[in-house]
Scaffold this motif. Structure first.
Motif, PDB file in Angstrom:
ATOM      1  N   MET A 102      -4.719   3.756 -12.170  1.00 34.49           N
ATOM      2  CA  MET A 102      -3.253   4.112 -12.599  1.00 34.49           C
ATOM      3  C   MET A 102      -3.530   3.841 -14.168  1.00 34.49           C
ATOM      4  O   MET A 102      -2.934   4.401 -15.279  1.00 34.49           O
ATOM      5  CB  MET A 102      -2.504   2.889 -12.372  1.00 34.49           C
ATOM      6  N   PHE A 141       0.851  -1.260  -0.075  1.00 29.74           N
ATOM      7  CA  PHE A 141      -0.235  -0.141  -0.149  1.00 29.74           C
ATOM      8  C   PHE A 141       0.684   1.362  -0.035  1.00 29.74           C
ATOM      9  O   PHE A 141       0.679   2.274  -0.534  1.00 29.74           O
ATOM     10  CB  PHE A 141      -0.822   0.046   1.384  1.00 29.74           C
ATOM     11  N   PHE A 171     -11.437   9.230  -8.779  1.00 27.00           N
ATOM     12  CA  PHE A 171     -10.969   8.244  -7.855  1.00 27.00           C
ATOM     13  C   PHE A 171     -11.812   8.129  -6.852  1.00 27.00           C
ATOM     14  O   PHE A 171     -12.355   7.067  -6.295  1.00 27.00           O
ATOM     15  CB  PHE A 171      -9.406   8.595  -7.347  1.00 27.00           C
ATOM     16  N   TRP A 208      -6.843   1.091  -7.049  1.00 24.80           N
ATOM     17  CA  TRP A 208      -5.377   1.514  -7.498  1.00 24.80           C
ATOM     18  C   TRP A 208      -5.322   1.363  -8.937  1.00 24.80           C
ATOM     19  O   TRP A 208      -4.798   1.883  -9.812  1.00 24.80           O
ATOM     20  CB  TRP A 208      -4.460   0.965  -6.483  1.00 24.80           C
ATOM     21  N   MET A 263       2.235   1.789  -3.497  1.00 23.73           N
ATOM     22  CA  MET A 263       0.917   2.247  -4.275  1.00 23.73           C
ATOM     23  C   MET A 263       0.590   3.550  -4.233  1.00 23.73           C
ATOM     24  O   MET A 263       0.231   4.328  -5.014  1.00 23.73           O
ATOM     25  CB  MET A 263      -0.185   1.157  -3.822  1.00 23.73           C
ATOM     26  N   ALA A 264       0.527   4.005  -2.845  1.00 24.87           N
ATOM     27  CA  ALA A 264      -0.011   5.292  -2.480  1.00 24.87           C
ATOM     28  C   ALA A 264       1.008   6.292  -3.046  1.00 24.87           C
ATOM     29  O   ALA A 264       0.554   7.372  -3.436  1.00 24.87           O
ATOM     30  CB  ALA A 264      -0.063   5.549  -0.875  1.00 24.87           C
ATOM     31  N   ALA A 322     -13.667   4.942  -5.843  1.00 25.33           N
ATOM     32  CA  ALA A 322     -13.167   4.038  -4.653  1.00 25.33           C
ATOM     33  C   ALA A 322     -14.095   3.822  -3.596  1.00 25.33           C
ATOM     34  O   ALA A 322     -14.497   2.972  -3.115  1.00 25.33           O
ATOM     35  CB  ALA A 322     -12.089   4.843  -3.889  1.00 25.33           C
ATOM     36  N   VAL A 358      -6.703   3.496  -1.006  1.00 28.91           N
ATOM     37  CA  VAL A 358      -5.557   3.061  -1.612  1.00 28.91           C
ATOM     38  C   VAL A 358      -5.617   1.523  -1.467  1.00 28.91           C
ATOM     39  O   VAL A 358      -5.514   0.816  -0.468  1.00 28.91           O
ATOM     40  CB  VAL A 358      -4.160   3.450  -1.296  1.00 28.91           C
ATOM     41  N   ARG A 404      -0.497   3.808   3.906  1.00 24.43           N
ATOM     42  CA  ARG A 404      -0.856   4.474   2.892  1.00 24.43           C
ATOM     43  C   ARG A 404      -0.609   6.052   3.033  1.00 24.43           C
ATOM     44  O   ARG A 404      -0.162   6.801   2.111  1.00 24.43           O
ATOM     45  CB  ARG A 404      -2.685   4.422   2.855  1.00 24.43           C
ATOM     46  N   LEU A 414       0.285   6.897  -6.663  1.00 25.42           N
ATOM     47  CA  LEU A 414      -0.998   7.231  -7.096  1.00 25.42           C
ATOM     48  C   LEU A 414      -0.787   8.661  -6.557  1.00 25.42           C
ATOM     49  O   LEU A 414      -1.477   9.585  -7.339  1.00 25.42           O
ATOM     50  CB  LEU A 414      -2.036   6.845  -6.168  1.00 25.42           C
ATOM     51  N   SER A 428       5.579  -2.048  -6.196  1.00 23.42           N
ATOM     52  CA  SER A 428       3.942  -2.375  -5.887  1.00 23.42           C
ATOM     53  C   SER A 428       3.794  -3.148  -7.077  1.00 23.42           C
ATOM     54  O   SER A 428       3.026  -4.795  -6.762  1.00 23.42           O
ATOM     55  CB  SER A 428       3.262  -1.150  -5.895  1.00 23.42           C
ATOM     56  N   CYS A 481      -8.326  10.398  -0.286  1.00 24.03           N
ATOM     57  CA  CYS A 481      -8.091   9.458  -1.046  1.00 24.03           C
ATOM     58  C   CYS A 481      -7.394   8.184  -0.415  1.00 24.03           C
ATOM     59  O   CYS A 481      -7.202   6.913  -0.808  1.00 24.03           O
ATOM     60  CB  CYS A 481      -7.272   9.793  -2.458  1.00 24.03           C
TER      61      CYS A 481
END
Lengths: 224, 103
Positions: free
Chosen positions: A111, A79, A126, A107, A82-83, A130, A102, B19, A86, B43, A98
């Motif tokens: 992307m 995560f 998003f 995600w 990934m965050a 989400a 995530v 996050r 993003l 990721s 947001c």
């Protein structure tokens, strides 16, 4: 509702969400069978919101709470990158909202879709997407919890494989579009390292190690 | 199950920190920044490693059945215009069939 938010919410109703819903139904069933309450199961889907970590946390039985928490963190450690990936796409005043969403399904959709959108619309899209899939996750967790005990063992086993196949197809889709094949290949190639872990070490550590080694190798090869 | 709640709340807080930290680190970096590229690579690698581990680790399905299901599912997915649900359905059917044949 802002048009971009509505568009995101509308686009959330797709095959990826049906597949994700199946994994949350399976989680609801598994949580009930592990002895957890409906409130606990819903809180897990709402606040963990990452199936790998949620499944690991089902091991939080007496005496194993700390290990289960550490395992869940490792399983969902992706995560953080990934965050970070993003963040530039949703930059702005709505970005903090947001954060809790995530997770793989929103995600991956973000992307794919956000780079082609005007910057002011991205965070709104998003959030629409989400919030919709997050709500569906909660509803399907409750459905799974309610039907636990009525599903046959073969059906439950099949449900538990849905997320694996789903993510395999997502990776295949990315690769066929010229996506990050080095990183995907790097992660897969580093898996044998995870399998070499001594007995007693949670598999989640192996997953994190494979991700760091495979992903970093792919990044370095890309930069050459 | 009190111990379960303590673990859940601790894990939930950790997930929020993971996050938020990722977002904060990248707050002022452009999408082309090497740190963002590295984060995206890690990721993506985590996802593929998770899938491969789920396919080859001991579990309720024979490994051969899982690999057959994934291979047939991906093949069907590509042949049917990258449609997710048909690919999933064919993959699950192949998994089930392979499991029956292996018994």
């Amino acid at each position: 509702m802002h048009p971009a938010t509505r568009l995101g919410a509308t686009e959330a109703f797709g095959a990826h969400t049906i597949a994700m819903a199946a994994t949350f139904i399976a989680f609801g069933v598994a949580a009930r069978e592990a002895g957890f309450s409906l409130g606990w199961s819903l809180t897990s889907s709402a606040a963990i919101y990452g199936m790998a970590g949620q499944m690991v946390l089902l091991g939080a039985q007496p005496g194993a709470g700390t290990a289960a928490v550490a395992g869940a963190i490792m399983a969902n450690a992706r995560f953080m990158p990934m965050a970070a990936a993003l963040a530039p796409l949703v930059r702005g005043p709505l970005a903090p909202y947001c954060v809790p969403f995530v997770a793989i399904t929103p995600w991956a959709a973000a992307m794919r879709n956000l780079p082609g959108m005007p910057q002011p619309d991205r965070a709104r899209w998003f959030l629409g997407f989400a919030l919709t899939v997050w709500t569906i996750g909660l509803l399907t967790t409750a459905i799974g919890y309610a039907v636990a005990g009525t599903l046959s063992a073969p059906v439950l086993r099949l449900l538990l494989m849905v997320n694996v196949l789903y993510f395999a197809l997502m990776i295949a889709a990315g690769l066929s579009r010229g996506g990050p094949w080095r990183a995907s290949l790097g992660g897969a190639a580093a898996v044998p390292l995870a399998l070499l872990l001594p007995a007693g070490i949670p598999p989640a550590w192996g997953l994190l190690g494979a991700a760091l080694i495979g992903g970093t190798a792919a990044f370095l090869l890309r930069r050459r | 199950m009190d111990h379960g709640w303590a673990s859940l709340l601790a894990a939930a807080l950790a997930m929020l920190l993971l996050r938020a930290t990722g977002l904060a680190l990248a707050w002022r970096l452009p999408p082309s920044h090497p740190a963002i590229a590295w984060a995206a690579a890690v990721s993506e690698a985590a996802l593929s490693a998770w899938v491969v581990l789920a396919l080859i680790s001991p579990g309720t399905w024979p490994i051969a059945a899982r690999l057959a299901g994934a291979a047939v599912g991906v093949g069907a997915f590509m042949l049917m215009g990258r449609r997710l649900l048909p690919g999933l359905a064919v993959g699950l059917a192949a998994l089930w069939t392979a499991d029956l044949l292996l018994r």
